[in-house]
Design a protein around this motif. Structure first.
Motif, PDB file in Angstrom:
ATOM      1  N   GLN A   7       6.786 -36.923  -9.525  1.00 42.29           N
ATOM      2  CA  GLN A   7       7.843 -37.372  -9.233  1.00 42.29           C
ATOM      3  C   GLN A   7       8.865 -36.096  -9.407  1.00 42.29           C
ATOM      4  O   GLN A   7       9.862 -35.886  -8.761  1.00 42.29           O
ATOM      5  N   LEU A  11      11.943 -34.329  -6.982  1.00 39.63           N
ATOM      6  CA  LEU A  11      13.304 -34.744  -7.768  1.00 39.63           C
ATOM      7  C   LEU A  11      14.445 -33.700  -7.440  1.00 39.63           C
ATOM      8  O   LEU A  11      14.359 -32.690  -7.970  1.00 39.63           O
TER       9      LEU A  11
ATOM     10  N   HIS B  38      15.403 -39.612  -3.504  1.00 40.93           N
ATOM     11  CA  HIS B  38      15.149 -38.368  -4.152  1.00 40.93           C
ATOM     12  C   HIS B  38      15.934 -37.740  -5.540  1.00 40.93           C
ATOM     13  O   HIS B  38      15.541 -36.985  -6.162  1.00 40.93           O
ATOM     14  N   LEU B  39      16.855 -38.798  -5.622  1.00 39.65           N
ATOM     15  CA  LEU B  39      17.632 -38.498  -7.183  1.00 39.65           C
ATOM     16  C   LEU B  39      17.086 -39.650  -8.146  1.00 39.65           C
ATOM     17  O   LEU B  39      17.812 -39.572  -9.333  1.00 39.65           O
ATOM     18  N   GLU B  41      14.452 -40.750 -10.406  1.00 39.84           N
ATOM     19  CA  GLU B  41      13.348 -40.444 -10.997  1.00 39.84           C
ATOM     20  C   GLU B  41      12.438 -41.622 -11.104  1.00 39.84           C
ATOM     21  O   GLU B  41      11.167 -41.241 -11.035  1.00 39.84           O
ATOM     22  N   LEU B  44      10.888 -42.791  -7.926  1.00 42.10           N
ATOM     23  CA  LEU B  44       9.602 -41.736  -7.503  1.00 42.10           C
ATOM     24  C   LEU B  44       8.496 -42.186  -8.336  1.00 42.10           C
ATOM     25  O   LEU B  44       7.527 -41.944  -7.838  1.00 42.10           O
ATOM     26  N   THR B  45       8.761 -41.901  -9.774  1.00 40.41           N
ATOM     27  CA  THR B  45       7.370 -42.188 -10.731  1.00 40.41           C
ATOM     28  C   THR B  45       6.738 -43.610 -10.308  1.00 40.41           C
ATOM     29  O   THR B  45       5.505 -43.224 -10.225  1.00 40.41           O
TER      30      THR B  45
END
Lengths: 637, 63
Positions: A7, A11, B38-39, B41, B44-45
């Protein structure tokens, strides 16, 4: 370098959105379909590395002048790498050679604007290093040394040798010397990378030294490359072979790495500011059979180019062993490249580099001597001594169990100090400190070690042996030795190994602890201003300077007043050792002399223990390992 | 007045258009829907698996 978390790699940070480059929409550079909600559709047609494919569009619209030359820079094209390869190659086979090169060499040796200004390069598994913020100043740890690691980075920051004075004393990083003009310069058509006109030279910052007050500058400048006098030993790699394994995965294998120093004749005086006669040369791992997996006789013109090549080790020191005395260089045949240093297949290629006649020893020099009378010579033995005395010693293999199983010296008992429970757990209240003496005695007894045995320890690189030898000396074992050169030194000496394990004959260990060899935070704190006590920080420069931290430490930094001397200054690659007089001379440079109390410290005590052993070998009486170490110190101070 | 006459001239209108163009361009990445993901986290994780690059067991050295 551990890869970034998945990530973190992608990010984006608020800082980027508020930056100049954040004013450009994502899709303008990367393409893709931002209106799509589905991940796959949103990324369809997206270009993750726009600067690699089309630098003119991605970067050139605003940075036209830079892109104009940078797209042809050595970092972008590696043109000289190809030029030199072509000079060795059978050009009728070039297409196949180029394919092999792409599969192996080019996997690391390619670069784009982003690899220096946004992300980690491909070689270190990529990912934004600061939320996609564009950085004018390239990050030395995450970017430069991510590629230039095993030689430049390790030399510069003290993973090999003392490190470089420009980093240690002056806090300079890569771009302090290698500025944009050099990095972005057009490298088209150069015969070699040292021919880049914009390349930095020592003289750019240190001009006209021949007219200065240093006598040796006046004598040597113009004849000798600066690094000959100001570098430390460096690593030389041998015989790279490439191929694909049974699973189809690409690999390359280096036959060996050797830390040494060789002075050769300058065979390329046409390069800018390279009119000197003598220069340092490094063995590069090219081999006539480099691409044999793909093609026979690909490098049929191997003889055309030396593979002992000019080098600029990044481990500069003002005072080095070579410049400590005229006759540390003059008359020292082994320091100069000779025919005997060359393998059969490389004799012709390196004929111009060989130094036929070594400069003669100077008859009248300033008296120079180092007192080595206190050196405890029996604490280091070599392969021949061990071979001749096998059966009289208790031999310990300090490597991992796997390494032991793959081949060890016959009769050796496996005892890896990192796996044995000599220290508390990382999540203990007092993490990674020595356990109670009774527990240590039990482990040593289980390994069959007796207090009166002559215990010889070996591993691969040296410091792990040093760590175990500290524990043995702390536990009261009276006769301990380190096998110089470790397992590779044993191989080099021509002795065999076995995969048959030797079972330890467990016995009660009845040694008594030597508490004077261990100390904690209180003693360190009480002696910070004591001129008779030196705190030797054995970590690499980046950690001692607080540039990077340790996973168990609350913060990065160092103990006030400590002297940073990386452990690799005391052990050469593959467990070889420099001579005691050179080591004692070097330690004296840092104010570390046998008359002082020396506290060795590091993050967890392991490096400190490696340094402890070397100091004891060199004759120091009062040496203590800071067992609490930095992870405890930084939490309390 | 000089000022009022300048306001209706071409240079002034061009300047206004430039400022408008700049202001709509400013923060363009922030307004892209790409950064919605993409901001974030946590998101995305959850969505990115650890992909371990497979290296040959025969590989040695780092170049």
């Amino acid at each position: 370098m551990a890869p970034l978390e998945p990530q973190t790699k992608v990010l984006v940070s608020e800082e980027f959105l508020n930056s100049t480059h954040g004013e450009i929409s994502c899709e303008e550079c990367h393409g893709g379909n931002p209106a799509e909600v589905d991940k796959a559709k949103a990324h369809d047609g997206m270009e993750p590395y726009p600067a690699l494919k089309n630098p003119e569009k991605a970067c050139g619209e605003c940075h036209e002048d830079i892109v104009k030359t940078a797209k042809n820079s050595l970092h972008a094209t590696l043109s000289t790498f190809e030029t030199v390869l072509k000079s060795r190659a059978d050009m009728a086979l070039w297409d196949q050679i180029d394919e092999a090169r792409s599969n192996h060499c080019a996997a690391c040796h390619t670069n784009s604007c982003a690899a220096c200004h946004i992300s980690r390069p491909k070689a270190s598994k990529k990912g934004f290093i600061n939320g996609h913020v564009f950085q004018k100043h390239t990050d030395p740890v995450n970017q430069c040394t991510a590629c230039h690691g095993s030689r430049v980075g390790m030399e510069y920051y003290g993973s090999r040798g003392e490190g470089d004075v420009h980093a240690a004393k002056y806090n300079m990083d890569c771009v302090s010397c290698h500025k944009a003009e050099e990095m972005h310069a057009d490298g088209t058509g150069l015969p070699g990378r040292y021919h880049l006109q914009e390349m930095v030279h020592c003289e750019d910052c240190h001009p006209k030294l021949e007219h200065g007050s240093v006598r040796d500058h006046a004598i040597h400048i113009g004849k000798v490359q600066c690094q000959v006098c100001h570098s430390q030993t460096y690593v030389n790699c041998y015989s790279c072979h490439t191929g694909r394994d049974e699973e189809g995965l690409y690999y390359f294998v280096n036959q060996k790495e050797v830390e040494s120093m060789k002075i050769g004749m300058n065979y390329d005086k046409d390069a800018p500011q390279a009119g000197y006669d003598y220069m340092l040369v490094r063995h590069i791992p090219v081999d006539p059979d480099l691409f044999k997996f793909y093609i026979e006789d690909a490098l049929k013109n191997f003889d055309q180019v030396p593979n002992w090549k000019r080098t600029s080790p990044h481990n500069i020191q003002r005072k080095t062993w070579q410049n400590a005395n005229c006759n540390n260089c003059h008359g020292q045949r082994e320091l100069f490249l000779s025919n005997d240093d060359l393998l059969d297949y490389e004799k012709k290629a390196n004929a111009p580099v060989v130094v036929a006649k070594v400069p003669e020893a100077i008859k009248e020099t300033t008296p120079f001597s180092v007192d080595t009378s206190g050196v405890r010579k029996s604490m280091v033995v070599d392969a021949k001594w061990l071979h001749d005395n096998m059966g009289k010693v208790l031999l310990i293999d300090a490597r991992s169990e796997d390494e032991y199983d793959n081949g060890h010296i016959e009769g050796a008992i496996s005892l890896n100090p990192l796996a044995a429970a000599f220290r508390t757990d990382p999540d203990d209240d007092n993490p990674l400190t020595l356990v109670d003496f009774e527990n240590i005695a039990e482990i040593l007894g289980s390994a069959g070690i007796g207090v009166n045995d002559h215990v010889v320890v070996y591993d691969k690189a040296g410091p792990i042996s040093g760590y175990l030898l500290w524990i043995l000396e702390y536990a009261g074992v009276k006769n301990i030795s380190y096998l110089e050169g470790g397992i590779e030194g044993w191989h080099e000496a021509g002795y065999h190994v076995t995969d048959k394990p030797t079972e330890a004959k467990a016995a009660k260990f009845d040694g008594k602890a030597n508490p004077q060899f261990v100390t904690g935070n209180d003693f360190v704190r009480a002696n910070l201003d004591n001129a008779d006590v030196v705190v030797l920080d054995a970590r690499i420069i980046t950690q001692a300077k607080g540039m990077i931290g340790h996973g168990l430490a609350e913060r990065a930094g160092h103990i006030p007043g400590s002297v940073n001397l990386p452990l690799s200054a005391l052990y050469m690659d593959n467990g070889a050792l420099k001579s005691p007089d050179e080591l004692l001379w070097m330690l004296k440079k840092y104010g570390i002399t046998p008359d002082k109390t020396v506290i060795t410290t590091c993050n967890t005590g392991q490096l400190a223990a490696g340094a402890f052993f070397m100091l004891r070998y060199l004759g120091f009486d009062d040496v203590k390992v800071h067992d609490d170490s930095w992870i405890s110190w930084c939490a309390t101070e | 007045m000089i000022v009022s006459r300048w306001i209706i001239t071409t240079p002034f209108l061009l300047a206004c258009a430039g400022i408008l163009a700049w202001s709509t361009q400013a923060g363009a990445a922030a307004s892209s829907s790409c950064v919605t993901c993409h901001l974030d986290e946590d998101m995305l994780t959850d969505n990115l698996a650890v992909v371990k690059a497979k290296a040959s067991a025969k590989q040695s050295g780092s170049g």
